[in-house]
Design an enzyme around this catalytic site. Structure first.
Site, short mmCIF file in Angstrom:
data_model
loop_
_atom_site.label_atom_id
_atom_site.label_comp_id
_atom_site.label_asym_id
_atom_site.label_seq_id
_atom_site.Cartn_x
_atom_site.Cartn_y
_atom_site.Cartn_z
N HIS A 203 -14.61 -21.53 26.10
CA HIS A 203 -13.59 -20.49 26.22
C HIS A 203 -14.19 -19.09 26.32
CE1 HIS A 203 -10.91 -23.75 25.29
NE2 HIS A 203 -11.52 -23.96 24.15
N ILE A 218 -11.96 -21.19 30.20
CA ILE A 218 -10.53 -21.49 30.17
C ILE A 218 -9.93 -21.07 28.83
CG2 ILE A 218 -10.81 -23.40 31.78
CD1 ILE A 218 -10.52 -25.32 29.39
#
Length: 295
Positions: A203, A218
């Protein structure tokens, strides 16, 4: 086999002490995009200590999300975390979460299902404080490459929407939604959300994301999960977090920072059906089979 279903389910719960304070709650809310506009009285309920209430999905990060971590360290489970996919999440509230508190979280493997190419672990965590039970959460975790051991397949997920029938109170998700809102995901949102406990480099680190098959980092699935619940509370529940009794969703697709979530809601009797998709990718599904039960 890295997963021994009988041993995993028979293992006693693993208990851990967890605690949180208003700063943890405020940081979590900010990670969901709360506080815009900064002076909006409705947003100050998520950001200002004198008015603070706790969105029920905070249960997924209280104590830095140790419930899921505890479940994956159960005897009978020896897996590569790179093969793990979070497939679904549910929370049942026994009473409102206090702004500051401590609790004991007991985690265990409630079930192991054989989906053929993957195994599914159902991780259950029950949190209680001195006054009794606070919440029960369940995470469905897919472990790729660990199926085919001849176990029970487990319950199937309905592919169609819920349809109102008689007095069941089910929201009719074949009709036009009762409410649709769009929520932007900031470019830095994953960087902020991860400070609530999920430090997975997927992330944040572009190089790591590329190795996982993504062209950029993401957003956390549980961030989308929290954003959707906040939208429901703010629009259909009058901003009253204490009305939420349970919340469940399945993770159907990824979200990239900078995109926009479209959140559609259908009201039933004590239930709200929700569907979330990504606007910029032609409505690619993000959350499906999503239901909020409320008072």
């Amino acid at each position: 086999m890295p997963i021994d279903p009988a041993r995993a389910v028979a293992a006693p719960p693993r208990s851990a002490e967890i605690s949180w304070d208003r700063r943890d709650v405020q940081l979590y809310h900010l990670g969901l995009g709360a506080g815009v506009p900064a002076t909006d009285p409705d947003e100050l309920r998520y950001t200002l200590e004198s008015r603070l209430h706790v969105l029920p999905s905070f249960a997924t990060v209280a104590g830095a999300g140790r419930g899921i971590v505890g479940g994956l360290s159960t005897p009978g489970v020896d897996i590569d975390l790179a093969s793990v996919l979070h497939g679904g999440q549910s929370i049942r509230l026994h009473r409102p979460i206090p702004v500051q508190g401590s609790a004991v979280s007991a985690s265990r493997i409630a079930a192991v299902y054989d989906k053929g190419k993957a195994a599914v672990l159902v991780l259950r965590a029950e949190a209680s404080d001195a006054d009794g039970p606070l919440w029960t959460s369940e995470s469905e975790v897919f472990v790729r490459g660990e199926g085919g051991f001849g176990g029970e397949r487990g319950p199937s997920v309905r592919t169609g929407p819920s349809v109102r029938t008689g007095s069941s109170g089910e929201p009719d998700m074949t009709a036009e939604p009762d409410k649709t809102v769009e929520r932007p995901v900031r470019e830095d949102q994953a960087l902020l959300y991860r400070l609530s406990g999920d430090l997975n480099p997927l992330h944040a680190d572009p190089a790591f994301a590329a190795r996982a098959g993504f062209d950029r980092p993401i957003l956390h699935g549980l961030c989308s999960y929290g954003m959707a619940l906040k939208a429901v509370v703010d629009t259909l529940l009058g901003g009253e977090v204490a009305r939420v009794r349970s919340y469940r969703a399945r993770f159907a697709g990824t979200v990239f920072p900078g995109e926009t979530l479209r959140i559609r809601m259908w009201a039933g009797e004590g239930r709200i059906g929700v569907a979330v998709d990504a606007v910029e990718r032609d409505g690619a599904p993000v959350l499906t089979h999503t239901v909020v039960e409320h008072l």
